[in-house]
Design a protein around this motif. Sequence first.
Motif, short mmCIF file in Angstrom:
data_model
loop_
_atom_site.label_atom_id
_atom_site.label_comp_id
_atom_site.label_asym_id
_atom_site.label_seq_id
_atom_site.Cartn_x
_atom_site.Cartn_y
_atom_site.Cartn_z
N MET A 1 -38.84 20.48 -18.34
CA MET A 1 -38.98 19.39 -19.26
C MET A 1 -40.44 19.15 -19.65
N PHE A 2 -41.35 19.33 -18.70
CA PHE A 2 -42.76 19.05 -18.97
C PHE A 2 -43.60 20.33 -19.04
N LEU A 3 -42.94 21.47 -19.16
CA LEU A 3 -43.67 22.73 -19.28
C LEU A 3 -44.56 22.71 -20.51
N GLY A 4 -45.77 23.19 -20.36
CA GLY A 4 -46.70 23.25 -21.49
C GLY A 4 -47.51 21.99 -21.70
N LEU A 5 -47.26 20.95 -20.94
CA LEU A 5 -48.01 19.70 -21.08
C LEU A 5 -49.07 19.62 -19.99
N ASP A 6 -49.90 20.64 -19.92
CA ASP A 6 -50.89 20.76 -18.86
C ASP A 6 -51.92 19.64 -18.84
N LYS A 7 -52.15 18.99 -19.98
CA LYS A 7 -53.15 17.92 -20.05
C LYS A 7 -52.57 16.53 -19.82
N LEU A 8 -51.26 16.46 -19.61
CA LEU A 8 -50.62 15.17 -19.35
C LEU A 8 -51.18 14.58 -18.07
N GLN A 9 -51.68 13.34 -18.13
CA GLN A 9 -52.25 12.68 -16.97
C GLN A 9 -51.48 11.44 -16.56
N VAL A 10 -50.82 10.79 -17.52
CA VAL A 10 -50.11 9.55 -17.25
C VAL A 10 -48.66 9.72 -17.69
N LEU A 11 -47.74 9.41 -16.79
CA LEU A 11 -46.31 9.43 -17.12
C LEU A 11 -45.74 8.07 -16.78
N GLU A 12 -45.32 7.34 -17.79
CA GLU A 12 -44.80 5.98 -17.66
C GLU A 12 -43.37 5.97 -18.18
N LEU A 13 -42.42 5.86 -17.26
CA LEU A 13 -41.00 5.83 -17.63
C LEU A 13 -40.34 4.53 -17.18
N SER A 14 -41.11 3.55 -16.83
CA SER A 14 -40.60 2.31 -16.26
C SER A 14 -39.86 1.45 -17.26
N ASP A 15 -39.00 0.59 -16.69
CA ASP A 15 -38.32 -0.47 -17.43
C ASP A 15 -37.46 0.05 -18.57
N ASN A 16 -36.89 1.20 -18.39
CA ASN A 16 -35.97 1.76 -19.38
C ASN A 16 -34.56 1.87 -18.83
N ARG A 17 -34.39 1.49 -17.58
CA ARG A 17 -33.09 1.58 -16.91
C ARG A 17 -32.51 2.99 -16.97
N ILE A 18 -33.41 3.97 -17.01
CA ILE A 18 -32.95 5.36 -16.95
C ILE A 18 -32.72 5.72 -15.49
N THR A 19 -32.04 6.78 -15.26
CA THR A 19 -31.85 7.27 -13.92
C THR A 19 -32.60 8.58 -13.79
N VAL A 20 -33.54 8.63 -12.87
CA VAL A 20 -34.28 9.86 -12.61
C VAL A 20 -33.51 10.65 -11.58
N VAL A 21 -33.15 11.86 -11.92
CA VAL A 21 -32.41 12.72 -10.99
C VAL A 21 -33.39 13.34 -10.03
N VAL A 22 -33.17 13.11 -8.75
CA VAL A 22 -34.04 13.64 -7.71
C VAL A 22 -33.32 14.79 -7.04
N THR A 23 -33.99 15.93 -6.99
CA THR A 23 -33.41 17.08 -6.28
C THR A 23 -34.26 17.37 -5.06
N ASN A 24 -33.72 18.13 -4.16
CA ASN A 24 -34.47 18.52 -2.96
C ASN A 24 -35.20 19.83 -3.18
N ASN A 25 -35.42 20.20 -4.42
CA ASN A 25 -36.16 21.42 -4.74
C ASN A 25 -37.63 21.14 -4.51
N TYR A 26 -38.26 21.84 -3.57
CA TYR A 26 -39.64 21.55 -3.20
C TYR A 26 -40.65 22.40 -3.95
N THR A 27 -40.26 22.95 -5.09
CA THR A 27 -41.23 23.68 -5.89
C THR A 27 -41.65 22.81 -7.06
N ASN A 28 -42.83 23.02 -7.54
CA ASN A 28 -43.36 22.22 -8.64
C ASN A 28 -43.63 23.14 -9.82
N THR A 29 -42.62 23.37 -10.63
CA THR A 29 -42.78 24.30 -11.73
C THR A 29 -42.84 23.62 -13.09
N SER A 30 -42.54 22.32 -13.16
CA SER A 30 -42.46 21.72 -14.48
C SER A 30 -43.31 20.47 -14.67
#
Length: 104
Positions: A1-30
């Motif tokens: 989802m965030f591939l190619g956004l290498d300069k992204l420094q701030v990610l603000e997803l609060s107060d949208n009542r979205i559900t963030v899917v958490v996986t137990n995948n311990y790699t950081n590829t995106s």
Amino acid sequence: MFLGLDKLQVLELSDNRITVVVTNNYTNTSLPTLDTLSLSLCNLKEFPAFLRFQNKLCTLVLDHNNINGLVPVWIWNNSRETLELIDLSFNSITGFDQHPHFLP
């Protein structure tokens, strides 16, 4: 989802009542290394595994979720030199996996 956004420094997803899917995948590829991450009101039930790879965080906001249990020790160790603010309020935190030896 965030591939190619290498300069992204701030990610603000609060107060949208979205559900963030958490996986137990311990790699950081995106997700680039962030300075600020805010996931308030995202219905989280645990600490997202991808936080293990966020070693430059200054601000981490996870308030108003459904996080239960202990704060993992890696939260304190990952951003030891940079962490300025961590907000875990309005969760069901019961303690610390290991007490931090310092206060950021």
